[in-house]
Scaffold this motif. Sequence first.
Motif, PDB file in Angstrom:
ATOM      1  N   GLY A 171       5.142  35.955  62.313  1.00  0.00           N
ATOM      2  CA  GLY A 171       4.325  37.238  61.739  1.00  0.00           C
ATOM      3  C   GLY A 171       5.257  38.298  61.436  1.00  0.00           C
ATOM      4  N   GLY A 176      -3.892  40.342  67.919  1.00  0.00           N
ATOM      5  CA  GLY A 176      -4.961  40.497  68.592  1.00  0.00           C
ATOM      6  C   GLY A 176      -4.583  41.080  70.092  1.00  0.00           C
ATOM      7  N   GLN A 212       4.535  34.537  72.005  1.00  0.00           N
ATOM      8  CA  GLN A 212       4.972  33.787  72.981  1.00  0.00           C
ATOM      9  C   GLN A 212       6.561  34.361  73.419  1.00  0.00           C
ATOM     10  OE1 GLN A 212       4.506  29.436  72.856  1.00  0.00           O
ATOM     11  NE2 GLN A 212       3.571  30.115  70.531  1.00  0.00           N
ATOM     12  N   ALA A 239      -0.172  33.114  61.373  1.00  0.00           N
ATOM     13  CA  ALA A 239       1.034  33.042  62.020  1.00  0.00           C
ATOM     14  C   ALA A 239       0.420  33.321  63.551  1.00  0.00           C
ATOM     15  CB  ALA A 239       1.937  34.114  61.787  1.00  0.00           C
ATOM     16  N   MET A 256       3.020  26.900  82.551  1.00  0.00           N
ATOM     17  CA  MET A 256       3.436  27.118  81.105  1.00  0.00           C
ATOM     18  C   MET A 256       3.592  25.536  80.726  1.00  0.00           C
ATOM     19  SD  MET A 256       6.461  29.764  82.158  1.00  0.00           S
ATOM     20  CE  MET A 256       6.399  31.208  81.351  1.00  0.00           C
ATOM     21  N   ASP A 265       4.478  28.418  64.970  1.00  0.00           N
ATOM     22  CA  ASP A 265       3.892  27.365  66.000  1.00  0.00           C
ATOM     23  C   ASP A 265       2.379  27.110  65.590  1.00  0.00           C
ATOM     24  OD1 ASP A 265       6.231  27.638  67.300  1.00  0.00           O
ATOM     25  OD2 ASP A 265       5.324  28.031  69.316  1.00  0.00           O
ATOM     26  N   ALA A 316      13.868  30.457  65.940  1.00  0.00           N
ATOM     27  CA  ALA A 316      14.495  30.599  64.726  1.00  0.00           C
ATOM     28  C   ALA A 316      13.663  29.959  63.554  1.00  0.00           C
ATOM     29  CB  ALA A 316      15.894  29.980  64.929  1.00  0.00           C
TER      30      ALA A 316
HETATM   31  C1  LIG Z   1       8.374  31.774  78.039  1.00  0.00           C
HETATM   32  C2  LIG Z   1       8.762  31.253  76.650  1.00  0.00           C
HETATM   33  C3  LIG Z   1       9.964  31.054  76.439  1.00  0.00           C
HETATM   34  C4  LIG Z   1      10.476  30.739  75.200  1.00  0.00           C
HETATM   35  N1  LIG Z   1      12.006  30.505  75.225  1.00  0.00           N
HETATM   36  C5  LIG Z   1      12.387  29.839  73.747  1.00  0.00           C
HETATM   37  C6  LIG Z   1      13.724  30.119  73.528  1.00  0.00           C
HETATM   38  O1  LIG Z   1      14.358  30.439  74.234  1.00  0.00           O
HETATM   39  N2  LIG Z   1      14.080  29.628  72.242  1.00  0.00           N
HETATM   40  C7  LIG Z   1      13.332  29.401  71.273  1.00  0.00           C
HETATM   41  O2  LIG Z   1      13.784  29.095  70.093  1.00  0.00           O
HETATM   42  N3  LIG Z   1      11.992  29.611  71.534  1.00  0.00           N
HETATM   43  C8  LIG Z   1      11.548  29.717  72.908  1.00  0.00           C
HETATM   44  N4  LIG Z   1      10.160  29.695  73.034  1.00  0.00           N
HETATM   45  C9  LIG Z   1       9.063  29.228  71.966  1.00  0.00           C
HETATM   46  C10 LIG Z   1       8.873  30.574  70.881  1.00  0.00           C
HETATM   47  O3  LIG Z   1       8.709  31.588  71.646  1.00  0.00           O
HETATM   48  C11 LIG Z   1       7.977  30.272  69.990  1.00  0.00           C
HETATM   49  O4  LIG Z   1       8.432  29.020  69.213  1.00  0.00           O
HETATM   50  C12 LIG Z   1       7.538  31.367  68.890  1.00  0.00           C
HETATM   51  O5  LIG Z   1       7.143  32.482  69.685  1.00  0.00           O
HETATM   52  C13 LIG Z   1       6.415  30.919  67.971  1.00  0.00           C
HETATM   53  O6  LIG Z   1       6.366  32.159  67.212  1.00  0.00           O
HETATM   54  P1  LIG Z   1       4.969  32.300  66.485  1.00  0.00           P
HETATM   55  O7  LIG Z   1       5.221  33.648  65.768  1.00  0.00           O
HETATM   56  O8  LIG Z   1       4.818  31.334  65.724  1.00  0.00           O
HETATM   57  O9  LIG Z   1       3.864  32.334  67.565  1.00  0.00           O
HETATM   58  P2  LIG Z   1       3.463  33.050  68.718  1.00  0.00           P
HETATM   59  O10 LIG Z   1       4.764  33.430  69.364  1.00  0.00           O
HETATM   60  O11 LIG Z   1       2.472  32.261  69.516  1.00  0.00           O
HETATM   61  O12 LIG Z   1       2.752  34.493  68.331  1.00  0.00           O
HETATM   62  C14 LIG Z   1       1.270  34.381  67.546  1.00  0.00           C
HETATM   63  C15 LIG Z   1       1.122  35.617  67.784  1.00  0.00           C
HETATM   64  O13 LIG Z   1      -0.489  35.699  67.099  1.00  0.00           O
HETATM   65  C16 LIG Z   1      -1.486  36.263  67.844  1.00  0.00           C
HETATM   66  N5  LIG Z   1      -2.679  35.905  67.413  1.00  0.00           N
HETATM   67  C17 LIG Z   1      -3.213  34.837  67.841  1.00  0.00           C
HETATM   68  N6  LIG Z   1      -4.646  34.666  67.593  1.00  0.00           N
HETATM   69  C18 LIG Z   1      -4.806  35.652  66.985  1.00  0.00           C
HETATM   70  C19 LIG Z   1      -6.122  36.149  66.151  1.00  0.00           C
HETATM   71  N7  LIG Z   1      -7.223  35.435  66.085  1.00  0.00           N
HETATM   72  N8  LIG Z   1      -6.018  37.477  65.613  1.00  0.00           N
HETATM   73  C20 LIG Z   1      -4.865  38.136  65.784  1.00  0.00           C
HETATM   74  N9  LIG Z   1      -3.752  37.670  66.464  1.00  0.00           N
HETATM   75  C21 LIG Z   1      -3.731  36.527  67.106  1.00  0.00           C
HETATM   76  C22 LIG Z   1      -0.988  36.200  69.384  1.00  0.00           C
HETATM   77  O14 LIG Z   1      -1.507  37.228  70.017  1.00  0.00           O
HETATM   78  C23 LIG Z   1       0.532  36.077  69.108  1.00  0.00           C
HETATM   79  O15 LIG Z   1       1.040  37.495  69.273  1.00  0.00           O
HETATM   80  C24 LIG Z   1       9.704  30.168  74.268  1.00  0.00           C
HETATM   81  C25 LIG Z   1       8.175  30.399  74.580  1.00  0.00           C
HETATM   82  C26 LIG Z   1       7.808  31.036  75.704  1.00  0.00           C
HETATM   83  C27 LIG Z   1       6.096  30.957  75.765  1.00  0.00           C
END
Ligand SMILES: Cc1cc2nc3c(=O)[nH]c(=O)nc-3n(C[C@H](O)[C@H](O)[C@H](O)COP(=O)(O)OP(=O)(O)OC[C@H]3O[C@@H](n4cnc5c(N)ncnc54)[C@H](O)[C@@H]3O)c2cc1C
Length: 559
Positions: A241, A260, A266, A337, A466, A525, A535
């Motif tokens: 996002g 939210g 994550q 996102a 986790m 994700d 990435a």
């Molecule tokens: C502890 C940990 C360590 C990690 N380490 C690595 C690493 O070293 N290397 C790597 O490549 N990946 C790593 N990952 C994976 C990586 O963090 C995720 O793949 C990445 O964060 C996905 O990004 P995203 O923006 O798609 O989703 P997310 O990171 O899940 O973000 C989604 C966001 O949407 C918000 N949201 C959800 N529902 C709503 C709603 N209804 N209204 C408004 N907001 C909402 C959430 O609060 C959140 O902030 C790790 C994950 C974790 C948990």
Amino acid sequence: MAVTTMHVERREQIFPTLTEAQLERISHYGTRRTVKDGELLFQQGDEGTHFFVVVRGELDVVQPNGDSETLIVRHQPGNFTGETAMLAGRRALATGRVRGDGEVVDIPPAGLRNLVVADAELSEMLMRAFILRRVALINNHFGDAVVVGSRHCARTQAIREFLERNSHPYVYLDVEQDEGARVLVERFQIGPQDIPVLICRGTKILKHPSNEEVAECLGFNAGIACSAVRDVVVVGAGPAGLSAAVYAASEGLDVLVLEGNAPGGQAGYSAKIENYLGFPTGISGQALAGRAFAQAQKFGAEVAIASKVARLDCTTTPYAIELENGHRIRTRNVVIASGAEYRKLDIPERPRFENMGLYYGAMFLDRKVLEGQEVVVVGGGNSAGQAAVYLSGFAAHVHVLVRSGGLADSMSRYLIRRIEDSPRITLRTRTEIVGLSGKTELEGVRWRNGATGETEERPVRHVFCMMGASPCTRWLEGCLALDDKGFVKTGQDLTPQDLASTDWPLTRPPLLLETSRPGIFAVGDVRSGNVKRVASAVGEGSICIQLVHRILSGVSAGA
Ligand SMILES: Cc1cc2nc3c(=O)[nH]c(=O)nc-3n(C[C@H](O)[C@H](O)[C@H](O)COP(=O)(O)OP(=O)(O)OC[C@H]3O[C@@H](n4cnc5c(N)ncnc54)[C@H](O)[C@@H]3O)c2cc1C
């Protein structure tokens, strides 16, 4: 050079002095005016604070403390005001008062935004100073928020985590440990049932507040209007996002991000991301998210915090997004996102111990609390591996519990090696938690080995779960085609049946990352088939904005 009472490193970068040539350039974005001794240029809590550069005289930035005040910094000619709150249009954290008659360059918020976009040299200097100042405010406990709570209270821990994930400086006072807390409890007549309490700007008191009330009181969403029809609304401020927000705003789109909880998603829970391109020594997820957030705001993206989306109304044009607080926002395009969240332990005692020993991330707990303790990490993915390695740096011992027979299929090789090599980590395969015990906080954990049937109980007070993630797609409620696990289907993964079920109205097929409704994209994700990496989330966030442009320009209307 500015004089500060804060303990800071990199002083020249936090309080740089502009050259004559830079002062001349910056003056074009505002007006030069004379100021009088004692004149207040901004006050703690003000919205839409202007940016000031001192030309002549001095400018004190102070923290008000009831009847007194503490000097934070005294700016000299060539110095400038501001920190990250200014770019976001948030409330001022401190008060600025002129010392001695002088002259300033007075730049309104819109002028500052133009400046950081148009002038690369000054932009770099300002952005670096703003970010470092925010870090210094946090480290020196300056700010406009005091949390009075108890370390035995789950809601206190949740509010502290919320403020930390939003990089908001605050002072924490524990009713059981701090004399200062007892004074405040008496002065503001705070009862045990009111804990935790947030005191905003020394005046407004919130008892047992929700995250949304905290955000409101501290002005996290000040100035964000819900009435306009947006080019694009992004739901979720994780890596995907925030990336979409940076690219949309930098390319001139009117973008609103609805988050939210707090920025970072994550990734914000990751102690160290080591596989993200360009950071050979790794970067914490919180630092990466903080930088991305500042970058999005630099380009003019608006990010609403603690603004959970309850529903997408995909039957109207433009689309409508309904928030849990009842607000409704109209938008031509949507970027989903909203990522994923960890699955919860399936045992009856779970709700009692959440945030009281049972956590879904290892980053926001005070290291001191864990020192010398035995802890448990549940899960076999990279996030669990990172948490185990991070915790083994200071916990007495880390037990990693996985249901499977090993880690090879689910964790990166470099993490498996570190776990195998650490004498302070024990991997327990085919093992799961079957019981939690304790009076008010977690005191003991019982686990069972599925292969042998043996159970063991240990005096463990901290468990980090986790265990793999479920998509955050409840708010989409039948609008879009999802896969059998609830992830959003996009592009070529959509079958003719998927498109028929959502009445796809166009002759063209969905674009890459486009869902079964035109102009609604899914990235990161939350998307079916995603690869669970920062990435790729960042990449998808940027790609989808190119496609939003195509839709807005009518190239891909295909009706
Ligand atoms: C502890 C940990 C360590 C990690 N380490 C690595 C690493 O070293 N290397 C790597 O490549 N990946 C790593 N990952 C994976 C990586 O963090 C995720 O793949 C990445 O964060 C996905 O990004 P995203 O923006 O798609 O989703 P997310 O990171 O899940 O973000 C989604 C966001 O949407 C918000 N949201 C959800 N529902 C709503 C709603 N209804 N209204 C408004 N907001 C909402 C959430 O609060 C959140 O902030 C790790 C994950 C974790 C948990």
